[in-house]
Design a protein around this motif. Sequence first.
Motif, mmCIF file in Angstrom:
data_model
loop_
_atom_site.group_PDB
_atom_site.id
_atom_site.type_symbol
_atom_site.label_atom_id
_atom_site.label_comp_id
_atom_site.label_asym_id
_atom_site.label_seq_id
_atom_site.Cartn_x
_atom_site.Cartn_y
_atom_site.Cartn_z
ATOM 1 N N PRO A 163 -5.289 0.438 -0.631
ATOM 2 C CA PRO A 163 -4.448 0.942 -0.722
ATOM 3 C C PRO A 163 -3.212 -0.803 0.255
ATOM 4 N N HIS A 164 -2.274 -0.763 -0.391
ATOM 5 C CA HIS A 164 -1.349 -1.791 -0.104
ATOM 6 C C HIS A 164 -1.122 -2.199 0.638
ATOM 7 N N PRO A 165 -1.021 -2.943 1.388
ATOM 8 C CA PRO A 165 -1.161 -3.311 3.328
ATOM 9 C C PRO A 165 0.147 -3.671 3.599
ATOM 10 N N ASP A 166 1.257 -3.263 2.963
ATOM 11 C CA ASP A 166 2.344 -2.721 3.810
ATOM 12 C C ASP A 166 2.879 -1.299 3.615
ATOM 13 N N LEU A 167 1.631 -0.443 2.942
ATOM 14 C CA LEU A 167 2.789 1.172 3.200
ATOM 15 C C LEU A 167 1.469 1.206 4.659
ATOM 16 N N MET A 207 2.348 6.478 -9.160
ATOM 17 C CA MET A 207 1.457 6.407 -7.981
ATOM 18 C C MET A 207 0.601 5.395 -7.703
ATOM 19 N N VAL A 208 -0.197 5.800 -9.024
ATOM 20 C CA VAL A 208 -1.369 4.306 -8.139
ATOM 21 C C VAL A 208 -0.993 3.180 -8.101
ATOM 22 N N GLU A 209 0.025 2.704 -9.265
ATOM 23 C CA GLU A 209 0.991 1.260 -9.102
ATOM 24 C C GLU A 209 1.405 1.033 -7.500
ATOM 25 N N ALA A 210 2.147 2.178 -7.466
ATOM 26 C CA ALA A 210 3.035 2.057 -6.497
ATOM 27 C C ALA A 210 1.782 1.942 -4.473
ATOM 28 N N LEU A 211 0.651 2.945 -4.682
ATOM 29 C CA LEU A 211 0.071 2.989 -3.634
ATOM 30 C C LEU A 211 -0.525 1.746 -3.543
ATOM 31 N N THR A 212 -1.321 0.911 -4.516
ATOM 32 C CA THR A 212 -1.870 -0.095 -4.268
ATOM 33 C C THR A 212 -1.556 -1.536 -4.650
ATOM 34 N N ARG A 213 -0.104 -1.903 -5.458
ATOM 35 C CA ARG A 213 0.496 -2.619 -5.753
ATOM 36 C C ARG A 213 2.015 -3.185 -5.800
ATOM 37 N N PHE A 264 6.646 7.336 3.811
ATOM 38 C CA PHE A 264 6.299 5.761 3.521
ATOM 39 C C PHE A 264 8.093 5.393 4.220
ATOM 40 N N GLU A 265 7.457 4.419 5.233
ATOM 41 C CA GLU A 265 8.848 4.002 5.372
ATOM 42 C C GLU A 265 8.888 2.543 5.273
#
Length: 296
Positions: A163-167, A207-213, A264-265
């Motif tokens: 997951p992207h570290p900023d989630l 969503m895959v792009e949003a959650l990971t990148r 998600f904030e």
Amino acid sequence: MRITVRVPATSANLGPGFDCFGLALDLCNEVTIDTEAEPGVSWEGEGVDELPIDGSDMVTTTIARVGALHELQVPPLHLHGLNKIPLERGLGSSSAAAVAGVVLGSRLFDLSIDGHDSSEGNDPYSVATLAAQIEGHPDNAAPAAFGGFTIATADGFVRRLDPHPDLRPVVLVPRSIRVPTSVARQALSPTVSRADAVFNAAHAALMVEALTRDPSLLVQAMRDQLHQAARLALVPPVAEVFRSLRDRNMPVCVSGAGPSLLAFELEGRDVLDPGEGWTVLRPGVRATGFEVSIER
Ligand code: HSE
């Protein structure tokens, strides 16, 4: 022998990824079995007053099923569960119990299902597969076993992505509303239109792009036409909070089969506490799945 396993809460679906996406959250149940202690079952935390103590709970029955696969019987033992995951709120408590049971059974019967004999370390794949067969929801079993963001297909494939570290997940749990998964599934239409299927396929890919990148895509990506409307109709106070978050352009979805919400904030945009009757959790994403320790 004392064996302890920690298993994370999980949020399945993530909006468009119905029955396949899942995210591990840093909110863990811990279950210990002790073959030297007085036999029995005890619970602490979530579900303490309602979980059975006669051995019919999901962890104990899963340990017995793992043994039965190898014609082995469970020896006398004490099982103690310290539960942090709320029950029947769409946070994967029963998948966590199934994963705990598979891992505990693997160690108790020395079966190496969880990969402890392998130089590669944990084997989340076998644990997720068996737990999903037992409990029925691979989209929760996969993140509970692997951690991170997982895509689990109905034919048994699992892919874990970082997951992207900023989630920054926020879980909104309605304290006095519960919906068993079976009820939340019965509410769904057995067929879907081609337009809705296409809508979800496109948004799941996004969503895959949003959650990971690129988490800035979450608001756009986290949309669904297959299951959320029917589920929100079951719980009007939850639907109201969902709409108010959406009206503020916050990324929000029904967590698993509901009734909790997962939001998600984003930079400078916090999720507001809906007020009385709600518990707001900010557990963080959990990168790893189950953890096990053993004392002989
Ligand atoms: N994908 C499942 C559902 C999750 O939405 O019914 C159940 O935990």
